[in-house]
Scaffold this motif. Structure first.
Motif, short mmCIF file in Angstrom:
data_model
loop_
_atom_site.label_atom_id
_atom_site.label_comp_id
_atom_site.label_asym_id
_atom_site.label_seq_id
_atom_site.Cartn_x
_atom_site.Cartn_y
_atom_site.Cartn_z
N LEU A 193 34.42 24.16 36.74
CA LEU A 193 35.46 24.90 37.45
C LEU A 193 36.00 26.00 36.55
N GLY A 194 36.07 27.21 37.10
CA GLY A 194 36.59 28.34 36.34
C GLY A 194 37.62 29.11 37.13
N GLY A 195 38.24 30.06 36.47
CA GLY A 195 39.25 30.89 37.11
C GLY A 195 38.66 31.86 38.11
N PRO A 196 39.52 32.65 38.78
CA PRO A 196 39.07 33.50 39.87
C PRO A 196 38.35 34.77 39.47
N GLU A 197 38.33 35.12 38.16
CA GLU A 197 37.68 36.37 37.76
C GLU A 197 37.10 36.27 36.35
N VAL A 198 35.98 36.97 36.15
CA VAL A 198 35.36 37.08 34.84
C VAL A 198 35.74 38.43 34.25
N MET A 199 36.28 38.41 33.03
CA MET A 199 36.73 39.64 32.39
C MET A 199 36.35 39.64 30.92
N SER A 200 36.14 40.84 30.37
CA SER A 200 35.92 40.94 28.94
C SER A 200 37.25 40.78 28.23
N LEU A 201 37.20 40.32 26.99
CA LEU A 201 38.43 40.20 26.21
C LEU A 201 39.08 41.57 26.03
N LYS A 202 38.26 42.60 25.93
CA LYS A 202 38.80 43.96 25.79
C LYS A 202 39.66 44.31 27.00
N GLU A 203 39.16 44.03 28.20
CA GLU A 203 39.93 44.29 29.42
C GLU A 203 41.22 43.47 29.45
N MET A 204 41.09 42.21 29.08
CA MET A 204 42.25 41.31 29.13
C MET A 204 43.33 41.74 28.13
N ALA A 205 42.88 42.14 26.94
CA ALA A 205 43.84 42.58 25.92
C ALA A 205 44.54 43.86 26.35
N GLN A 206 43.80 44.78 26.97
CA GLN A 206 44.41 46.04 27.39
C GLN A 206 45.46 45.79 28.48
N ILE A 207 45.15 44.90 29.41
CA ILE A 207 46.11 44.55 30.45
C ILE A 207 47.35 43.92 29.82
N TYR A 208 47.13 43.07 28.82
CA TYR A 208 48.26 42.43 28.13
C TYR A 208 49.18 43.46 27.49
N PHE A 209 48.61 44.41 26.75
CA PHE A 209 49.44 45.41 26.07
C PHE A 209 50.12 46.35 27.06
N ASN A 210 49.45 46.62 28.16
CA ASN A 210 50.08 47.43 29.22
C ASN A 210 51.28 46.69 29.81
N GLN A 211 51.12 45.38 30.01
CA GLN A 211 52.19 44.57 30.60
C GLN A 211 53.43 44.53 29.71
N ILE A 212 53.23 44.51 28.39
CA ILE A 212 54.38 44.41 27.49
C ILE A 212 54.80 45.78 26.94
N ASN A 213 54.20 46.83 27.53
CA ASN A 213 54.54 48.21 27.15
C ASN A 213 54.31 48.48 25.66
N ARG A 214 53.17 48.05 25.16
CA ARG A 214 52.79 48.32 23.78
C ARG A 214 51.61 49.28 23.77
N ASP A 215 51.72 50.32 22.97
CA ASP A 215 50.65 51.32 22.88
C ASP A 215 49.67 50.92 21.78
N LYS A 216 48.74 50.04 22.16
CA LYS A 216 47.74 49.56 21.21
C LYS A 216 46.35 49.98 21.70
N LYS A 217 45.53 50.43 20.78
CA LYS A 217 44.15 50.77 21.12
C LYS A 217 43.28 49.56 20.83
N VAL A 218 42.62 49.04 21.86
CA VAL A 218 41.78 47.86 21.70
C VAL A 218 40.38 48.30 21.27
N ILE A 219 39.93 47.78 20.14
CA ILE A 219 38.64 48.17 19.57
C ILE A 219 37.77 46.93 19.36
N GLU A 220 36.56 46.97 19.89
CA GLU A 220 35.61 45.89 19.67
C GLU A 220 34.88 46.13 18.36
#
Length: 262
Positions: A193-220
């Motif tokens: 059983l898994g969650g409703p969506e598959v996402m890259s960590l890069k996508e997830m991290a960018q959404i996180y920083f957008n949510q908390i209003n932090r200007d961070k550049k996510v680099i793999e």
């Protein structure tokens, strides 16, 4: 109403399972070694330590939700603890043993995963009716282990291992599914059983920083100290089960709720 025993009931998943069971009208018991632990309203304590078989009481119940686990001591808690739990079941009892495992434990040599798989095999080879539920990582896991642990507060960049993907599930969605299994007959097999969506960590991290209003550049980062057997699990895709999506709380929903509640 069925009698339900929960191991690991004071852990992050166990607490939510207990709350869901009480909401549904159950009066679950929690196996605990903590003498000062106060059980949540609507539940009771059954004293016992999974790592010490002599401390375990005679277990006579209808359902056991076995979610006790310890990544730092998995051979004792997950492997031996499962053996001891099965050995403590009353011989005249035939409970439905619901074991909480992890998607991909059969495809990794990471020690915690191999111990979870050993616990599965112990259950499969026992005479106890069972359902093994393999879950993907929780949203909380991604925040704690993959964002908080890797974040450098002073840096404008957020460096993460390259190619990691998740299908994280909300702990409340997972608990609802587990509570539903209580009323079902044992499947004597493994369910993923898994969650409703598959996402890259890069996508997830960018959404996180957008949510908390932090200007961070996510680099793999392709080669660095961030590369390890642990991260290889999430690069291989063995932690995903896109054919088995479940739950309504997506990553962005989880973050919004977390920010609102502080």
């Amino acid at each position: 109403m069925k009698r339900v025993l929960v191991t690991g009931g004071s852990g992050s998943l166990g607490k939510v399972i207990i709350r869901e069971l009480v909401r549904l009208g159950y009066h679950p018991s929690i196996l605990s070694k903590k003498t000062n632990y106060i059980s949540p309203t609507g539940s009771t304590i059954l004293m016992g330590d999974l790592t010490d078989k002599r401390s375990l009481p005679d277990i006579n119940t209808d359902v056991i939700i076995h979610c006790a686990s310890n990544a730092m001591d998995s051979e004792n808690v997950d492997v031996k603890g499962t053996e001891h739990l099965i050995g403590a079941i009353n011989k005249d009892s035939s409970p439905h043993l619901i074991y909480i495992s992890i998607v991909g434990v059969d495809k990794s040599t990471f020690s915690y995963y191999t111990h979870k798989r050993k616990a599965e095999v112990i259950i499969e080879n026992s005479k106890v009716p069972y359902t093994i539920l393999r879950l993907t990582q929780f949203h909380d896991f991604v925040v704690q282990r993959m964002i908080y642990n890797l974040q450098d507060e002073e840096s404008p960049e957020f460096k993460i291992p390259e190619g990691l993907k998740f299908q994280s599930i909300d702990i409340t969605d997972a608990s609802k599914y587990i509570a539903e299994l209580v009323e079902k007959e044992p499947l004597n097999t493994t369910v993923t059983l898994g969650g409703p969506e598959v996402m890259s960590l890069k996508e997830m991290a960018q959404i996180y920083f957008n949510q908390i209003n932090r200007d961070k550049k996510v680099i793999e980062v392709s080669e660095s100290t961030l590369d390890s057997e642990f991260y290889a699990i999430f690069r291989s895709g063995s932690n995903l089960c896109p054919e088995n999506r479940y739950g309504s709380i997506r990553w962005s929903d989880f973050l919004s709720k977390r920010i609102i509640e502080g």
